[in-house]
Design an enzyme around this catalytic site. Sequence first.
Site, PDB file in Angstrom:
ATOM      1  N   HIS A 277       0.776  -1.407  -0.075  1.00 49.98           N
ATOM      2  CA  HIS A 277      -0.210   0.061   0.561  1.00 49.98           C
ATOM      3  C   HIS A 277       1.038   1.502   0.028  1.00 49.98           C
ATOM      4  O   HIS A 277       0.562   2.200  -0.548  1.00 49.98           O
ATOM      5  CB  HIS A 277      -1.007   0.131   1.030  1.00 49.98           C
ATOM      6  CG  HIS A 277      -1.532   1.093   1.506  1.00 49.98           C
ATOM      7  ND1 HIS A 277      -2.676   1.596   1.441  1.00 49.98           N
ATOM      8  CD2 HIS A 277      -0.984   2.300   2.373  1.00 49.98           C
ATOM      9  CE1 HIS A 277      -3.120   3.144   1.349  1.00 49.98           C
ATOM     10  NE2 HIS A 277      -2.099   3.316   1.895  1.00 49.98           N
ATOM     11  N   GLU A 278       2.361   1.364   0.770  1.00 49.21           N
ATOM     12  CA  GLU A 278       2.689   2.642   0.834  1.00 49.21           C
ATOM     13  C   GLU A 278       3.282   2.346  -0.732  1.00 49.21           C
ATOM     14  O   GLU A 278       4.207   3.909  -0.862  1.00 49.21           O
ATOM     15  CB  GLU A 278       3.939   2.497   2.291  1.00 49.21           C
ATOM     16  CG  GLU A 278       3.325   2.015   3.453  1.00 49.21           C
ATOM     17  CD  GLU A 278       2.186   3.538   3.889  1.00 49.21           C
ATOM     18  OE1 GLU A 278       3.050   4.524   3.736  1.00 49.21           O
ATOM     19  OE2 GLU A 278       1.401   3.559   4.712  1.00 49.21           O
ATOM     20  N   HIS A 281       1.711   4.662  -3.389  1.00 47.86           N
ATOM     21  CA  HIS A 281       1.869   5.770  -2.958  1.00 47.86           C
ATOM     22  C   HIS A 281       2.524   6.297  -3.820  1.00 47.86           C
ATOM     23  O   HIS A 281       2.524   7.748  -4.360  1.00 47.86           O
ATOM     24  CB  HIS A 281       1.837   6.752  -1.003  1.00 47.86           C
ATOM     25  CG  HIS A 281       0.457   6.551  -0.478  1.00 47.86           C
ATOM     26  ND1 HIS A 281      -0.800   6.587  -1.000  1.00 47.86           N
ATOM     27  CD2 HIS A 281       0.327   5.735   0.619  1.00 47.86           C
ATOM     28  CE1 HIS A 281      -1.997   6.952  -0.359  1.00 47.86           C
ATOM     29  NE2 HIS A 281      -0.842   5.998   0.994  1.00 47.86           N
ATOM     30  N   GLU A 355      -5.762   7.381  -1.236  1.00 47.69           N
ATOM     31  CA  GLU A 355      -5.929   6.108  -0.472  1.00 47.69           C
ATOM     32  C   GLU A 355      -6.803   4.744  -0.964  1.00 47.69           C
ATOM     33  O   GLU A 355      -5.725   3.572  -0.889  1.00 47.69           O
ATOM     34  CB  GLU A 355      -6.019   6.243   1.217  1.00 47.69           C
ATOM     35  CG  GLU A 355      -5.517   7.053   2.270  1.00 47.69           C
ATOM     36  CD  GLU A 355      -4.537   6.570   2.297  1.00 47.69           C
ATOM     37  OE1 GLU A 355      -4.000   5.928   2.544  1.00 47.69           O
ATOM     38  OE2 GLU A 355      -3.049   7.743   2.349  1.00 47.69           O
TER      39      GLU A 355
END
Length: 415
Positions: A277-278, A281, A355
């Site tokens: 997920h990070e 970004h 997100e």
Amino acid sequence: MNSFTYLFLFFLIASFAVEYWLSARQKNHVLAHRETVPAAFQATIPLETHQKAADYTLAKSTFSDFESVISLLILLCLTLGGVINWFFESWATLQLSPLMTGLGAIGSLFLLMTLLELPASYYQTFVIEEKFGFNKSTQKQFIKDQLLGLALGAAIGLPLLALILWVMDSIGSSWWLWAWAILVSFSLLMSWLFPTVIAPLFNKFTPMEDGALKQRIQTLLERCGFHSEGIFIMDGSKRSGHGNAYFTGLGNHKRIVFFDTLINSLEDEDLEAVLAHELGHFKCKHVIKMLISSSAMSLIGFAVLGWLIHEPWFYEGLGVQQISNAAALLLFMLVSPVFTTFMSPISAYFQRKFEFEADSFAAEHAKASKLISGLVKLYKENANTLTPDPLYSAFHYSHPPAAIRIAHLESKMVS
Ligand SMILES: [Zn+2]
């Protein structure tokens, strides 16, 4: 007092009233859903944990309502109450250069404001966080952190402020462009200095040991074509039981940081999904987009200040008779948030959009089911409420509410 005073008071009271109303909605909503775990979480979250999250949210909201009242009163004292004017007058009697007068007045006012914030910060750590079992900090650690923060603030903030004041006093009408360029370069410099120099002053960063988890992470990084300067574990448990993971740095200086609390509470596969997920970004260019939009906002801010600085009504309207560049800069820093409160839902909307994009990326490059299980454990461990008020979360939340976020991930799961 002039018409600008009334405009300022109108925005101040309107933004306070809206915040207060939203907070009341949030508290009512959380309280109304306290007795039942939402359907989507009934298999994973016990009622007791759900109720703890509700009580924790209520305690934090009540305290932040109280803090808002205090901040409102402090801002009124500083401006219309004449405190800022008094500070500038007092420093002027010392007959220093305009730059030193400005530096002294702003520096001492910031010191005063930091001291005024201390009791709230103490209460948050040793009463609220303590009560819910999150606080791991000691009084000694707290004092050390405050002193270190103050020393760093002075060591970094004062030279930056001096440079900006010098530019304002010396460069002429295009000063605001130069000041903006300095601020942007400074924030780039900080994104390089923060992970390597500043953060290690507060926490210990240990490179992750070789083993199954590191192997798993490196495979993920290769799969996503990502280079970093290292994977570190931070001793977050020194201060708090809350867990987190983050990236810092830019370009080739990116670091991956896991809180030790997170490593201890998540399975390796969950951690892999959280990291994916990070990575999302970065890969979706969110970091660059945020940097560009905040630079654009500060450019607009400086342009507005470049205009206001010549308008006597701006100073008079905010209770300041001592007209100077430094006074304009300080007033602008303190007062502009009052006029921009109503823009916060816009930035919150984009953050939530990012997100969702990062979650989609994680679902593609790791297992969506593992990100879900990781998130559920994090909601549990951090006592985040699963039932926020829809309006409150639309206004304030940088992350989508739990149920919506998990439904989105479930839609990405390959059956
Ligand atoms: Zn994220």
